[in-house]
Design a protein around this motif. Structure first.
Motif, PDB file in Angstrom:
ATOM      1  N   LEU A  75       0.834  -1.204   0.000  1.00 42.40           N
ATOM      2  CA  LEU A  75       0.000   0.000   0.000  1.00 42.40           C
ATOM      3  C   LEU A  75       0.862   1.244   0.000  1.00 42.40           C
ATOM      4  CD1 LEU A  75      -2.794  -0.830   2.602  1.00 42.40           C
ATOM      5  CD2 LEU A  75      -2.989  -0.803   0.125  1.00 42.40           C
TER       6      LEU A  75
ATOM      7  N   SER B  75       0.774   6.708   2.341  1.00 41.95           N
ATOM      8  CA  SER B  75      -0.256   7.676   2.722  1.00 41.95           C
ATOM      9  C   SER B  75      -1.670   7.138   2.516  1.00 41.95           C
ATOM     10  CB  SER B  75      -0.092   8.955   1.899  1.00 41.95           C
ATOM     11  OG  SER B  75       1.168   9.526   2.148  1.00 41.95           O
ATOM     12  N   CYS B  76      -1.755   5.882   2.061  1.00 43.60           N
ATOM     13  CA  CYS B  76      -3.057   5.310   1.702  1.00 43.60           C
ATOM     14  C   CYS B  76      -3.382   4.081   2.554  1.00 43.60           C
ATOM     15  CB  CYS B  76      -3.061   4.941   0.223  1.00 43.60           C
ATOM     16  SG  CYS B  76      -2.565   6.279  -0.873  1.00 43.60           S
ATOM     17  N   VAL B  77      -2.984   4.098   3.804  1.00 42.97           N
ATOM     18  CA  VAL B  77      -3.069   2.925   4.664  1.00 42.97           C
ATOM     19  C   VAL B  77      -4.479   2.343   4.784  1.00 42.97           C
ATOM     20  CG1 VAL B  77      -2.687   2.091   7.015  1.00 42.97           C
ATOM     21  CG2 VAL B  77      -1.031   3.602   5.953  1.00 42.97           C
ATOM     22  N   ASN B  78      -5.496   3.152   4.876  1.00 44.18           N
ATOM     23  CA  ASN B  78      -6.850   2.634   5.079  1.00 44.18           C
ATOM     24  C   ASN B  78      -7.615   2.394   3.771  1.00 44.18           C
ATOM     25  OD1 ASN B  78      -6.683   2.594   7.910  1.00 44.18           O
ATOM     26  ND2 ASN B  78      -7.023   4.792   7.965  1.00 44.18           N
ATOM     27  N   LEU B  79      -6.934   2.510   2.651  1.00 42.22           N
ATOM     28  CA  LEU B  79      -7.576   2.341   1.352  1.00 42.22           C
ATOM     29  C   LEU B  79      -7.356   0.932   0.817  1.00 42.22           C
ATOM     30  CD1 LEU B  79      -6.593   5.759  -0.254  1.00 42.22           C
ATOM     31  CD2 LEU B  79      -8.754   5.129   0.804  1.00 42.22           C
TER      32      LEU B  79
ATOM     33  N   SER C  68      -6.130  -2.102  -1.748  1.00 40.32           N
ATOM     34  CA  SER C  68      -4.880  -2.284  -2.472  1.00 40.32           C
ATOM     35  C   SER C  68      -5.053  -1.874  -3.931  1.00 40.32           C
ATOM     36  CB  SER C  68      -4.449  -3.756  -2.409  1.00 40.32           C
ATOM     37  OG  SER C  68      -5.306  -4.546  -3.228  1.00 40.32           O
TER      38      SER C  68
ATOM     39  N   ASN D  18      -6.834   7.567  -4.109  1.00 42.37           N
ATOM     40  CA  ASN D  18      -8.195   7.059  -3.976  1.00 42.37           C
ATOM     41  C   ASN D  18      -9.005   7.616  -5.149  1.00 42.37           C
ATOM     42  OD1 ASN D  18     -10.545   5.914  -3.019  1.00 42.37           O
ATOM     43  ND2 ASN D  18     -10.865   7.432  -1.418  1.00 42.37           N
TER      44      ASN D  18
END
Length: 108
Positions: free
Chosen positions: A16, A19-23, A25, A90
Motif C-alpha cells: 500500500l 499515505s493510503c493505509v486505510n484504502l 490495495s 483514492n
C-alpha cells in the motif's frame, strides 16, 4: 453509438501507498474500477491494464510512467486515460466516468 475504445491504465504496487493505509490495495482498486466501468457503460469497449510500478513491463511509455510514479512520490494507485492522470491514491468514479464520456461513452 460511436465509441472509441479507451485504455485505462492503473499503476500500482503490491504494498500500500504509505499515505493510503486505510484504502484498498491497487489490485482491489483495479478490479473494482473495471467492474464499475463495465456496469456504467455496458456493451461499450474499454481496455484495462495494470502496471506494477516496482516491476513494470510492457510498452516503454508505461515503464517510463511507472518510474515517474516512484520518482515523484505520487499516491498510488494512479489511473491514467490517454496520458491524462484522472485518479491518484483514492480514484473517484465521477472523475473517471467524466473523462470516458469525453470519448463517446454513454451511461445506459
Amino acid at each position: 453509438m460511436n465509441v472509441q475504445e479507451v485504455e485505462i491504465v492503473l499503476y500500482g504496487a503490491e504494498t500500500l501507498c504509505p499515505s493510503c493505509v486505510n484504502l484498498p490495495s491497487s489490485k482491489e482498486t483495479y478490479e473494482w474500477l473495471e467492474a464499475a466501468i463495465a456496469r456504467k457503460f455496458p456493451s461499450q469497449p474499454f481496455k484495462m491494464t495494470y502496471v506494477d510500478i516496482h516491476q513494470p513491463a510492457g510498452e516503454n511509455d508505461k515503464v517510463d510512467f511507472a518510474k515517474k510514479v516512484i520518482e515523484e512520490d505520487m499516491f498510488y494507485p494512479v489511473v491514467v486515460i490517454k496520458e491524462k492522470v484522472v485518479g491518484e491514491g483514492n480514484p473517484r468514479l465521477k472523475t473517471i466516468f467524466a473523462e470516458l464520456e469525453k470519448y463517446g461513452y454513454q451511461a445506459i
